[in-house]
Scaffold this motif. Structure first.
Motif, mmCIF file in Angstrom:
data_model
loop_
_atom_site.group_PDB
_atom_site.id
_atom_site.type_symbol
_atom_site.label_atom_id
_atom_site.label_comp_id
_atom_site.label_asym_id
_atom_site.label_seq_id
_atom_site.Cartn_x
_atom_site.Cartn_y
_atom_site.Cartn_z
ATOM 1 N N SER A 113 0.825 -1.197 0.000
ATOM 2 C CA SER A 113 0.000 0.000 0.000
ATOM 3 C C SER A 113 0.864 1.254 0.000
ATOM 4 N N CYS A 114 0.246 2.357 -0.417
ATOM 5 C CA CYS A 114 0.910 3.654 -0.483
ATOM 6 C C CYS A 114 0.009 4.699 0.180
ATOM 7 N N VAL A 115 0.628 5.751 0.705
ATOM 8 C CA VAL A 115 -0.115 6.801 1.391
ATOM 9 C C VAL A 115 0.321 8.160 0.864
ATOM 10 N N PHE A 116 -0.657 8.995 0.484
ATOM 11 C CA PHE A 116 -0.403 10.365 0.069
ATOM 12 C C PHE A 116 -0.645 11.325 1.235
ATOM 13 N N GLU A 117 -0.100 12.506 1.102
ATOM 14 C CA GLU A 117 -0.395 13.599 2.029
ATOM 15 C C GLU A 117 -0.806 14.814 1.214
ATOM 16 N N LYS A 118 -1.939 15.415 1.582
ATOM 17 C CA LYS A 118 -2.455 16.562 0.841
ATOM 18 C C LYS A 118 -1.923 17.871 1.420
#
Length: 270
Positions: free
Chosen positions: A161-166
């Motif tokens: 899995s991957c996680v973005f930050e806005k």
């Protein structure tokens, strides 16, 4: 819209805007289930009328299934704004349901505010089937578009899995950028973005564009709730980075070539 024991309650509106609810004695059982689909604030009044009528009968129990919790995004007190989720939750609590099930409650605050409540997370059930349908391999990725989505789903047993930050403008709240904070995107990877709610889709457009720039071959979106506002944005355009959207009819059921509706069966959860 309100469904009692699998039958939709019939309502009408007087010229002055008041709601008229047709009597539904023939639908009442000893143990009842109300399915509540929020479309506008008047639905809360309809819920009040239906529950009060049930209280006048010999019914023994009444459970509530909330397909989308209204005001769930207003889950904290912000200076200058009312804490509306708290007030709506207090209203529902006043109706004294024996149990309340909330489909994708957005945050634990909803469950903390609603008495006798549990959260239902269909995306966690659908994701393995969607991965199988799309022939996922170890080089493909599950993507969480922000910390909130990661907190809801990242500990659910799915690898790769991957996680973005806005990054948002503090004055307007609009997204001005996104950055991949965890994980990687192998060249040619198929990606499924997982979240609870899609409005106009700005978050997912940002994420999709970045994923494509990083080498993703296809980007899919899996959300439990999808607002009609999706048709006012660019998420469904032919040149959108999002290949397909998978969602339920908790908020709409308008057909579109890029939208795939997943059946949310009450019996599976309540």
């Amino acid at each position: 819209m309100i469904v009692l024991n699998k039958h939709q309650i019939v309502t009408e509106q007087f010229p002055n805007g008041e709601t008229k609810v047709k009597d539904f004695d023939q639908l009442i059982l000893k143990n009842n289930l109300i399915e509540f689909t929020y479309q506008e604030d008047g639905d809360l009044i309809r819920l009040l009328f239906v529950k009060k009528r049930l209280d006048e009968t010999e019914a023994e129990t009444c459970r509530l299934l909330i397909r989308y919790m209204p005001y769930s995004r207003m889950d904290r007190k912000i200076e200058g704004d009312l804490f509306t989720l708290k007030y709506v939750s207090e209203f529902i609590n006043s109706l004294q349901f024996d149990a309340v099930s909330v489909v994708e409650p957005h945050s634990n605050v909803t469950l903390e505010l609603l008495a006798n409540s549990v959260g239902i997370y269909p995306a966690l059930d659908w994701l393995p089937h969607l991965m199988e349908k799309l022939d996922f391999s170890e080089s493909d990725r599950i993507v969480f578009p922000d910390k909130g989505a990661a907190a809801r789903y990242i500990n659910s047993g799915y690898e790769n899995s991957c996680v973005f930050e806005k990054k948002r403008n503090p004055q307007t709240g609009r997204i001005e950028g996104m950055e991949l904070k965890a994980g990687d995107i192998p060249l040619g990877a198929k990606c499924i973005i997982v979240d609870d709610l899609c409005s106009a889709g700005g978050t997912f457009l940002w994420a999709g564009k970045i994923l494509k720039e990083m080498g993703a071959s296809a980007v899919y979106l899996l959300v439990t709730h999808c607002e009609p506002r999706i048709f006012k944005g660019n998420l469904l355009d032919d040149d959108s980075p999002i290949t397909s959207v998978f969602t339920t009819n908790s908020m709409m059921d308008t057909e579109h070539p890029k939208i795939n509706y997943i059946n949310l069966t009450t019996e599976s959860y309540v």
